[in-house]
Design a protein around this motif. Structure first.
Motif, PDB file in Angstrom:
ATOM      1  N   GLY A 248      19.840-118.478  41.608  1.00  0.00           N
ATOM      2  CA  GLY A 248      20.758-117.120  41.878  1.00  0.00           C
ATOM      3  C   GLY A 248      21.882-117.482  42.259  1.00  0.00           C
ATOM      4  N   SER A 249      22.845-116.434  42.779  1.00  0.00           N
ATOM      5  CA  SER A 249      24.275-116.427  43.130  1.00  0.00           C
ATOM      6  C   SER A 249      24.103-116.743  44.543  1.00  0.00           C
ATOM      7  N   TRP A 250      22.772-116.351  45.110  1.00  0.00           N
ATOM      8  CA  TRP A 250      22.914-116.556  46.578  1.00  0.00           C
ATOM      9  C   TRP A 250      21.515-116.609  47.204  1.00  0.00           C
ATOM     10  N   VAL A 251      21.292-117.159  48.209  1.00  0.00           N
ATOM     11  CA  VAL A 251      19.770-117.486  48.620  1.00  0.00           C
ATOM     12  C   VAL A 251      19.437-116.124  49.455  1.00  0.00           C
ATOM     13  N   PRO A 252      18.486-115.528  48.958  1.00  0.00           N
ATOM     14  CA  PRO A 252      18.047-114.266  49.569  1.00  0.00           C
ATOM     15  C   PRO A 252      17.501-114.391  51.051  1.00  0.00           C
ATOM     16  N   THR A 253      17.757-113.472  51.980  1.00  0.00           N
ATOM     17  CA  THR A 253      17.098-113.333  53.112  1.00  0.00           C
ATOM     18  C   THR A 253      16.173-112.156  53.221  1.00  0.00           C
ATOM     19  N   VAL A 254      15.156-112.147  53.996  1.00  0.00           N
ATOM     20  CA  VAL A 254      14.488-110.694  53.988  1.00  0.00           C
ATOM     21  C   VAL A 254      15.256-109.565  54.742  1.00  0.00           C
ATOM     22  N   GLU A 255      16.195-110.176  55.541  1.00  0.00           N
ATOM     23  CA  GLU A 255      17.007-109.201  56.279  1.00  0.00           C
ATOM     24  C   GLU A 255      18.438-108.576  55.288  1.00  0.00           C
ATOM     25  N   GLU A 256      18.610-109.463  54.428  1.00  0.00           N
ATOM     26  CA  GLU A 256      19.847-108.910  53.530  1.00  0.00           C
ATOM     27  C   GLU A 256      19.098-107.938  52.753  1.00  0.00           C
ATOM     28  N   VAL A 257      17.918-108.372  52.246  1.00  0.00           N
ATOM     29  CA  VAL A 257      17.474-107.464  51.088  1.00  0.00           C
ATOM     30  C   VAL A 257      16.848-106.360  51.625  1.00  0.00           C
ATOM     31  N   ARG A 258      16.406-106.129  52.798  1.00  0.00           N
ATOM     32  CA  ARG A 258      16.044-104.813  53.435  1.00  0.00           C
ATOM     33  C   ARG A 258      17.235-103.944  53.711  1.00  0.00           C
ATOM     34  N   ALA A 259      18.230-104.826  54.018  1.00  0.00           N
ATOM     35  CA  ALA A 259      19.695-103.797  54.438  1.00  0.00           C
ATOM     36  C   ALA A 259      20.217-103.074  53.122  1.00  0.00           C
ATOM     37  N   ARG A 260      20.068-103.952  51.802  1.00  0.00           N
ATOM     38  CA  ARG A 260      20.876-103.104  50.803  1.00  0.00           C
ATOM     39  C   ARG A 260      20.394-103.910  49.458  1.00  0.00           C
ATOM     40  N   GLN A 261      20.429-103.425  48.427  1.00  0.00           N
ATOM     41  CA  GLN A 261      20.108-103.969  47.288  1.00  0.00           C
ATOM     42  C   GLN A 261      20.973-105.049  46.801  1.00  0.00           C
ATOM     43  N   MET A 262      20.727-106.106  46.529  1.00  0.00           N
ATOM     44  CA  MET A 262      21.303-107.556  46.430  1.00  0.00           C
ATOM     45  C   MET A 262      21.127-108.031  44.941  1.00  0.00           C
ATOM     46  N   PRO A 263      22.040-108.493  44.531  1.00  0.00           N
ATOM     47  CA  PRO A 263      21.797-109.267  42.834  1.00  0.00           C
ATOM     48  C   PRO A 263      20.367-109.924  42.880  1.00  0.00           C
ATOM     49  N   PRO A 264      19.569-109.781  41.784  1.00  0.00           N
ATOM     50  CA  PRO A 264      18.301-110.323  41.654  1.00  0.00           C
ATOM     51  C   PRO A 264      18.438-112.034  41.129  1.00  0.00           C
ATOM     52  N   THR A 265      17.360-112.607  41.714  1.00  0.00           N
ATOM     53  CA  THR A 265      17.420-113.864  41.232  1.00  0.00           C
ATOM     54  C   THR A 265      16.634-114.085  39.732  1.00  0.00           C
ATOM     55  N   LEU A 266      16.699-115.127  39.224  1.00  0.00           N
ATOM     56  CA  LEU A 266      15.993-115.280  37.904  1.00  0.00           C
ATOM     57  C   LEU A 266      14.782-116.452  38.443  1.00  0.00           C
ATOM     58  N   VAL A 267      13.656-116.225  37.982  1.00  0.00           N
ATOM     59  CA  VAL A 267      12.188-117.187  38.393  1.00  0.00           C
ATOM     60  C   VAL A 267      11.902-117.507  37.121  1.00  0.00           C
ATOM     61  N   PHE A 268      11.856-118.856  36.708  1.00  0.00           N
ATOM     62  CA  PHE A 268      11.272-119.192  35.449  1.00  0.00           C
ATOM     63  C   PHE A 268       9.792-120.035  35.818  1.00  0.00           C
ATOM     64  N   ILE A 269       8.878-119.321  35.112  1.00  0.00           N
ATOM     65  CA  ILE A 269       7.652-119.945  35.575  1.00  0.00           C
ATOM     66  C   ILE A 269       6.738-120.409  34.001  1.00  0.00           C
ATOM     67  N   ARG A 270       6.323-121.544  34.220  1.00  0.00           N
ATOM     68  CA  ARG A 270       5.876-122.339  33.161  1.00  0.00           C
ATOM     69  C   ARG A 270       4.544-121.514  32.774  1.00  0.00           C
ATOM     70  N   VAL A 271       4.141-121.157  31.554  1.00  0.00           N
ATOM     71  CA  VAL A 271       3.125-120.603  30.682  1.00  0.00           C
ATOM     72  C   VAL A 271       2.794-121.426  29.601  1.00  0.00           C
ATOM     73  N   PRO A 272       1.523-121.299  29.237  1.00  0.00           N
ATOM     74  CA  PRO A 272       0.981-122.039  28.183  1.00  0.00           C
ATOM     75  C   PRO A 272       1.219-121.661  26.760  1.00  0.00           C
ATOM     76  N   GLU A 273       1.524-120.367  26.554  1.00  0.00           N
ATOM     77  CA  GLU A 273       1.629-119.791  25.357  1.00  0.00           C
ATOM     78  C   GLU A 273       3.366-119.727  25.089  1.00  0.00           C
ATOM     79  N   GLY A 274       3.586-119.894  23.907  1.00  0.00           N
ATOM     80  CA  GLY A 274       5.081-119.645  23.369  1.00  0.00           C
ATOM     81  C   GLY A 274       5.395-118.019  23.348  1.00  0.00           C
ATOM     82  N   LYS A 275       6.703-117.852  23.195  1.00  0.00           N
ATOM     83  CA  LYS A 275       7.149-116.645  22.903  1.00  0.00           C
ATOM     84  C   LYS A 275       6.745-116.303  21.468  1.00  0.00           C
ATOM     85  N   THR A 276       6.196-114.954  21.260  1.00  0.00           N
ATOM     86  CA  THR A 276       5.802-114.650  20.011  1.00  0.00           C
ATOM     87  C   THR A 276       6.439-113.193  19.275  1.00  0.00           C
ATOM     88  N   ALA A 277       7.258-112.330  20.154  1.00  0.00           N
ATOM     89  CA  ALA A 277       7.690-111.221  19.457  1.00  0.00           C
ATOM     90  C   ALA A 277       8.964-111.106  20.334  1.00  0.00           C
TER      91      ALA A 277
END
Length: 139
Positions: free
Chosen positions: A41-70
């Motif tokens: 992310g561009s920042w480290v989110p805190t609960v207080e900041e997120v509750r106060a206003r919409q902040m830029p979302p982070t990107l989360v990359f999670i390993r999965v066994p299957e590949g992209k198909t479409a």
């Protein structure tokens, strides 16, 4: 009662590799790591900041066994901030992206690309301050 858009999760085969690619593309930093998961992310989110206003979302990359198909039903659009769209496409190609055809057709003003695992994203209009950089792609 409301919700906040806090992160976008991308299933992938290699979270470290994809996180490194997107950190370079977006000038983000790794903000969390766990087994089979990397969050950037561009920042480290805190609960207080997120509750106060919409902040830029982070990107989360999670390993999965299957590949992209479409074609992705959801994708990111990126806008260069200090150069032309063509220059940004060249930079992203050097980072490991590829250009791809998802049926976008002729006359487009954006470039469809894919990250190293094939997830499509668009490079759209430049946000560079120089007006001469605002010309359409190929124009």
């Amino acid at each position: 009662m409301t919700s906040r858009f806090t992160e976008l999760t991308v299933d992938c085969g290699d979270p470290e590799r994809l996180a490194a690619f997107w950190c370079e593309v977006l000038d983000f930093k790794v903000i969390d790591r766990a087994e089979d998961k990397v969050e950037i992310g561009s920042w480290v989110p805190t609960v207080e900041e997120v509750r106060a206003r919409q902040m830029p979302p982070t990107l989360v990359f999670i390993r999965v066994p299957e590949g992209k198909t479409a074609k992705n039903r959801l994708h990111l659009d990126v806008s260069p901030i200090d150069g032309s769209t063509e220059d940004e496409v060249t930079r992203l190609l050097a980072l490991g992206a590829t250009t791809t055809d998802v049926g976008q057709g002729p006359g487009r003003t954006w470039v469809v690309m894919a990250d190293p695992e094939g997830n499509e994203f668009d490079v759209v209009r430049t946000l560079a301050p120089d007006d001469r950089l605002q010309k359409p792609l190929g124009g």
